[in-house]
Design an enzyme around this catalytic site. Structure first.
Site, PDB file in Angstrom:
ATOM      1  N   THR A 144      -7.923   2.856 -10.944  1.00 36.33           N
ATOM      2  CA  THR A 144      -7.899   1.391 -10.932  1.00 36.33           C
ATOM      3  C   THR A 144      -9.006   0.831 -10.043  1.00 36.33           C
ATOM      4  O   THR A 144      -9.382   1.455  -9.043  1.00 36.33           O
ATOM      5  CB  THR A 144      -6.519   0.866 -10.461  1.00 36.33           C
ATOM      6  OG1 THR A 144      -6.682  -0.415  -9.854  1.00 36.33           O
ATOM      7  CG2 THR A 144      -5.877   1.774  -9.441  1.00 36.33           C
ATOM      8  N   SER A 179      -2.046  -0.603  -1.637  1.00 36.51           N
ATOM      9  CA  SER A 179      -0.608  -0.318  -1.792  1.00 36.51           C
ATOM     10  C   SER A 179      -0.477   1.201  -1.895  1.00 36.51           C
ATOM     11  O   SER A 179      -1.464   1.907  -2.157  1.00 36.51           O
ATOM     12  CB  SER A 179      -0.038  -0.965  -3.056  1.00 36.51           C
ATOM     13  OG  SER A 179      -0.505  -0.276  -4.203  1.00 36.51           O
ATOM     14  N   TYR A 181       0.818   2.711  -4.298  1.00 38.76           N
ATOM     15  CA  TYR A 181       0.394   3.027  -5.678  1.00 38.76           C
ATOM     16  C   TYR A 181      -1.123   3.201  -5.725  1.00 38.76           C
ATOM     17  O   TYR A 181      -1.634   4.199  -6.249  1.00 38.76           O
ATOM     18  CB  TYR A 181       0.831   1.906  -6.638  1.00 38.76           C
ATOM     19  CG  TYR A 181      -0.050   1.810  -7.865  1.00 38.76           C
ATOM     20  CD1 TYR A 181      -0.044   2.818  -8.826  1.00 38.76           C
ATOM     21  CD2 TYR A 181      -0.923   0.723  -8.047  1.00 38.76           C
ATOM     22  CE1 TYR A 181      -0.880   2.749  -9.940  1.00 38.76           C
ATOM     23  CE2 TYR A 181      -1.742   0.644  -9.154  1.00 38.76           C
ATOM     24  CZ  TYR A 181      -1.726   1.664 -10.095  1.00 38.76           C
ATOM     25  OH  TYR A 181      -2.560   1.600 -11.183  1.00 38.76           O
ATOM     26  N   HIS A 182      -1.848   2.225  -5.182  1.00 41.30           N
ATOM     27  CA  HIS A 182      -3.310   2.316  -5.264  1.00 41.30           C
ATOM     28  C   HIS A 182      -3.834   3.543  -4.508  1.00 41.30           C
ATOM     29  O   HIS A 182      -4.783   4.191  -4.940  1.00 41.30           O
ATOM     30  CB  HIS A 182      -3.956   1.038  -4.723  1.00 41.30           C
ATOM     31  CG  HIS A 182      -3.776  -0.156  -5.634  1.00 41.30           C
ATOM     32  ND1 HIS A 182      -2.855  -1.151  -5.390  1.00 41.30           N
ATOM     33  CD2 HIS A 182      -4.384  -0.479  -6.798  1.00 41.30           C
ATOM     34  CE1 HIS A 182      -2.917  -2.051  -6.367  1.00 41.30           C
ATOM     35  NE2 HIS A 182      -3.832  -1.671  -7.235  1.00 41.30           N
ATOM     36  N   LYS A 185      -3.804   6.679  -6.510  1.00 39.57           N
ATOM     37  CA  LYS A 185      -4.964   6.792  -7.401  1.00 39.57           C
ATOM     38  C   LYS A 185      -6.176   7.350  -6.652  1.00 39.57           C
ATOM     39  O   LYS A 185      -6.979   8.089  -7.218  1.00 39.57           O
ATOM     40  CB  LYS A 185      -5.320   5.418  -7.974  1.00 39.57           C
ATOM     41  CG  LYS A 185      -4.250   4.809  -8.854  1.00 39.57           C
ATOM     42  CD  LYS A 185      -4.159   5.537 -10.171  1.00 39.57           C
ATOM     43  CE  LYS A 185      -3.375   4.760 -11.203  1.00 39.57           C
ATOM     44  NZ  LYS A 185      -3.186   5.508 -12.449  1.00 39.57           N
TER      45      LYS A 185
HETATM   46  N1  LIG Z   1      -2.122  -1.933 -17.436  1.00 35.77           N
HETATM   47  C1  LIG Z   1      -3.044  -2.204 -16.528  1.00 35.77           C
HETATM   48  O1  LIG Z   1      -3.378  -3.379 -16.279  1.00 35.77           O
HETATM   49  C2  LIG Z   1      -3.741  -1.092 -15.800  1.00 35.77           C
HETATM   50  C3  LIG Z   1      -4.841  -1.410 -14.985  1.00 35.77           C
HETATM   51  C4  LIG Z   1      -5.491  -0.387 -14.300  1.00 35.77           C
HETATM   52  C5  LIG Z   1      -5.047   0.917 -14.411  1.00 35.77           C
HETATM   53  N2  LIG Z   1      -3.954   1.203 -15.201  1.00 35.77           N
HETATM   54  C6  LIG Z   1      -3.501   2.589 -15.287  1.00 35.77           C
HETATM   55  O2  LIG Z   1      -3.472   2.975 -16.643  1.00 35.77           O
HETATM   56  C7  LIG Z   1      -2.394   3.878 -16.874  1.00 35.77           C
HETATM   57  C8  LIG Z   1      -1.525   3.346 -18.002  1.00 35.77           C
HETATM   58  O3  LIG Z   1      -1.072   2.057 -17.667  1.00 35.77           O
HETATM   59  P1  LIG Z   1       0.031   1.322 -18.518  1.00 35.77           P
HETATM   60  O4  LIG Z   1      -0.069  -0.121 -18.208  1.00 35.77           O
HETATM   61  O5  LIG Z   1      -0.049   1.774 -19.914  1.00 35.77           O
HETATM   62  O6  LIG Z   1       1.359   1.888 -17.833  1.00 35.77           O
HETATM   63  P2  LIG Z   1       2.741   2.315 -18.521  1.00 35.77           P
HETATM   64  O7  LIG Z   1       3.719   2.477 -17.429  1.00 35.77           O
HETATM   65  O8  LIG Z   1       3.076   1.367 -19.610  1.00 35.77           O
HETATM   66  O9  LIG Z   1       2.381   3.722 -19.161  1.00 35.77           O
HETATM   67  C9  LIG Z   1       2.498   4.941 -18.490  1.00 35.77           C
HETATM   68  C10 LIG Z   1       3.354   5.861 -19.356  1.00 35.77           C
HETATM   69  O10 LIG Z   1       3.404   7.138 -18.734  1.00 35.77           O
HETATM   70  C11 LIG Z   1       4.735   7.597 -18.714  1.00 35.77           C
HETATM   71  N3  LIG Z   1       4.875   8.468 -17.541  1.00 35.77           N
HETATM   72  C12 LIG Z   1       4.718   8.138 -16.236  1.00 35.77           C
HETATM   73  N4  LIG Z   1       4.914   9.206 -15.469  1.00 35.77           N
HETATM   74  C13 LIG Z   1       5.189  10.232 -16.294  1.00 35.77           C
HETATM   75  C14 LIG Z   1       5.477  11.598 -16.085  1.00 35.77           C
HETATM   76  N5  LIG Z   1       5.561  12.139 -14.866  1.00 35.77           N
HETATM   77  N6  LIG Z   1       5.697  12.393 -17.166  1.00 35.77           N
HETATM   78  C15 LIG Z   1       5.654  11.884 -18.426  1.00 35.77           C
HETATM   79  N7  LIG Z   1       5.387  10.588 -18.679  1.00 35.77           N
HETATM   80  C16 LIG Z   1       5.170   9.778 -17.613  1.00 35.77           C
HETATM   81  C17 LIG Z   1       5.601   6.363 -18.653  1.00 35.77           C
HETATM   82  O11 LIG Z   1       6.885   6.601 -19.187  1.00 35.77           O
HETATM   83  C18 LIG Z   1       4.794   5.360 -19.475  1.00 35.77           C
HETATM   84  O12 LIG Z   1       5.194   5.359 -20.839  1.00 35.77           O
HETATM   85  C19 LIG Z   1      -1.666   4.005 -15.550  1.00 35.77           C
HETATM   86  O13 LIG Z   1      -2.117   5.158 -14.885  1.00 35.77           O
HETATM   87  C20 LIG Z   1      -2.080   2.764 -14.788  1.00 35.77           C
HETATM   88  O14 LIG Z   1      -2.032   2.967 -13.408  1.00 35.77           O
HETATM   89  C21 LIG Z   1      -3.299   0.219 -15.893  1.00 35.77           C
END
Ligand SMILES: NC(=O)c1ccc[n+]([C@@H]2O[C@H](COP(=O)([O-])OP(=O)(O)OC[C@H]3O[C@@H](n4cnc5c(N)ncnc54)[C@H](O)[C@@H]3O)[C@@H](O)[C@H]2O)c1
Length: 399
Positions: A144, A179, A181-182, A185
């Site tokens: 991120t 955070s 979370y961050h 990453k």
């Molecule tokens: N959506 C955003 O704005 C955004 C921005 C920057 C970075 N990201 C990153 O992109 C990625 C996807 O984001 P998103 O918005 O689709 O999130 P999301 O939570 O909708 O998707 C993540 C998926 O991974 C699955 N998951 C998590 N941990 C798991 C594990 N240990 N085993 C199996 N499955 C697991 C969850 O069930 C979920 O379906 C994440 O890493 C997030 O940090 C998202």
């Protein structure tokens, strides 16, 4: 190409499977459905109804004429992950399977520990499994833009040239995450860089901005192909949350002054960028970092734009400033680069208002679903560890 998506049931994962299939790639994916449970835990629900994985897979097959090879499982279950990668032999692994919320990671000790365990060990398992069963695959890992924080200088893409006491080097740019979370990453980034250097793996670490949007063209109008869209304080990213607020006539909730500036991109741009990254493989042993966003906006500026587009659609929504539950600078310099993807052919959508119009129109029929959970629109998770609902503040009092 054969692409493995870890986290295929998520907000980005499900549309990505479709975007890649439409481009002729073969897709497999794993998920443990954790996101569905986290949103329920914090009292939310997806504004757009989402279907079971069985129904999703059926719709996918009908629309794209090919199946997704799906297995339910946890990335922390190393044997499961290793076996799946060994069987599928991917050319690329898109790793999205992490807990993606800053606020969720700040609830308390157990949520912070869970976040780091899930994210850091999950990514570590991907690296070890790659080394053991598919060492030439390309890891596309979602990090991120929040890893960098808000330094008072320009933000390059991962590395910068630095001169110190008369000597120069090309070093990782400092990370100042905001955070637990961050920080998870950042820990991932360090581990991936190390594994590439040590084992000769290849990876692209994507510093992604905040994603917004309800659709991509490839979904058509089949609701089973639709992705989720959350609006609660943990999983509702800001533009998505503002649009949900607008359609139920709830004031838009800006935290503090709203001068916080970040990179944003529509869902369709995120898909475009990820496909470009997958289709442009780095050299074996290379660790590269891409900053991925369309444009930078301040939160207050976004609220104003959502307000304007809502008014065009007959929704007259107010903007409220709430006392900020987060520890973050509200006024700061922010100028990140995003050249690598542009050089590889990324064409930014560049029409925020058109995207907002689409979102508001998609969300209007879901008013009852949003209204039913509107209590989750006001934050109470504070970075100081207390639970306390934010109050409205007078913007004139903000310095
Ligand atoms: N959506 C955003 O704005 C955004 C921005 C920057 C970075 N990201 C990153 O992109 C990625 C996807 O984001 P998103 O918005 O689709 O999130 P999301 O939570 O909708 O998707 C993540 C998926 O991974 C699955 N998951 C998590 N941990 C798991 C594990 N240990 N085993 C199996 N499955 C697991 C969850 O069930 C979920 O379906 C994440 O890493 C997030 O940090 C998202």
């Amino acid at each position: 190409m054969r692409v493995f998506i870890a986290g295929i049931d998520g907000y980005l994962g499900w549309p990505l499977a479709q975007y890649l299939a439409a481009r002729g790639h073969e897709v497999a994916g794993a998920d443990k459905f954790l996101r569905r449970g986290w949103v329920e835990e914090v009292g939310g629900q997806s504004a757009l109804p989402i279907y079971s994985m069985d129904e999703r897979l059926q719709a996918f097959h009908e629309h794209f004429g090919m199946p997704v090879l799906f297995r339910e499982g946890d990335l922390l279950d190393y044997a499961f992950l290793r076996q799946f990668l060994a069987d599928f032999q991917p050319d690329a692994i898109v790793h999205l399977a992490e807990m993606p919320s800053a606020a969720y990671s700040m609830i308390d000790q157990s949520h912070a520990a869970f976040t780091q365990q899930n994210n850091v060990i999950g990514s570590m398992n991907v690296l070890w499994a790659m080394r053991e069963v598919c060492p030439t695959a390309h890891l596309v890992k979602l990090g991120t833009m929040g890893e960098y924080g808000t330094p008072n200088i320009d933000i390059p893409e991962g590395f910068f040239e630095v001169e110190f006491r008369g000597r120069k080097d090309y070093l990782p740019f400092p990370r100042q995450a905001g955070s637990f979370y961050h920080w998870s990453k950042v820990h991932d980034s360090n581990n991936i860089m190390f594994a590439c250097n040590l084992w000769g793996l290849r990876a692209t670490d994507i510093m992604q901005g905040v994603v917004f949007g309800t659709q991509i063209n490839e979904m058509g109008d089949d609701p089973r192909l639709c992705s989720r869209l959350d609006f609660d304080q943990c999983f509702g990213t800001v533009i998505n949350r503002f649009c949900c607020q607008a359609v139920i006539d709830h004031p838009l909730t800006v935290f503090g002054s709203g001068g916080q500036t970040r990179g944003f991109l529509p869902l369709r741009d995120s898909m475009q960028c990820l496909a470009i990254t997958i289709e442009n493989t780095p050299e074996q042993g290379e660790y590269r970092v891409f900053n991925q966003f369309e444009e930078c906006y301040s939160i207050a500026g976004l609220a104003e734009q959502v307000q304007q587009v809502s008014a065009e659609l007959g929704l007259h929504v107010q903007v409220n400033h709430l006392d900020n539950p987060r520890e973050e600078r509200e006024e700061h310099y922010y100028r990140p680069d995003r050249n690598h993807l542009i050089e590889l052919g990324y064409i930014p959508t560049s029409d925020l208002k058109a995207e907002l119009r689409t979102m508001l129109r998609d969300l209007m029929p879901q008013r009852e679903r949003i209204q039913a959970r509107s209590a989750v629109l006001i934050p109470d998770i504070r970075w100081n560890g207390q639970r306390e609902r934010s109050n409205i503040i007078d913007p004139a009092l903000i310095t």
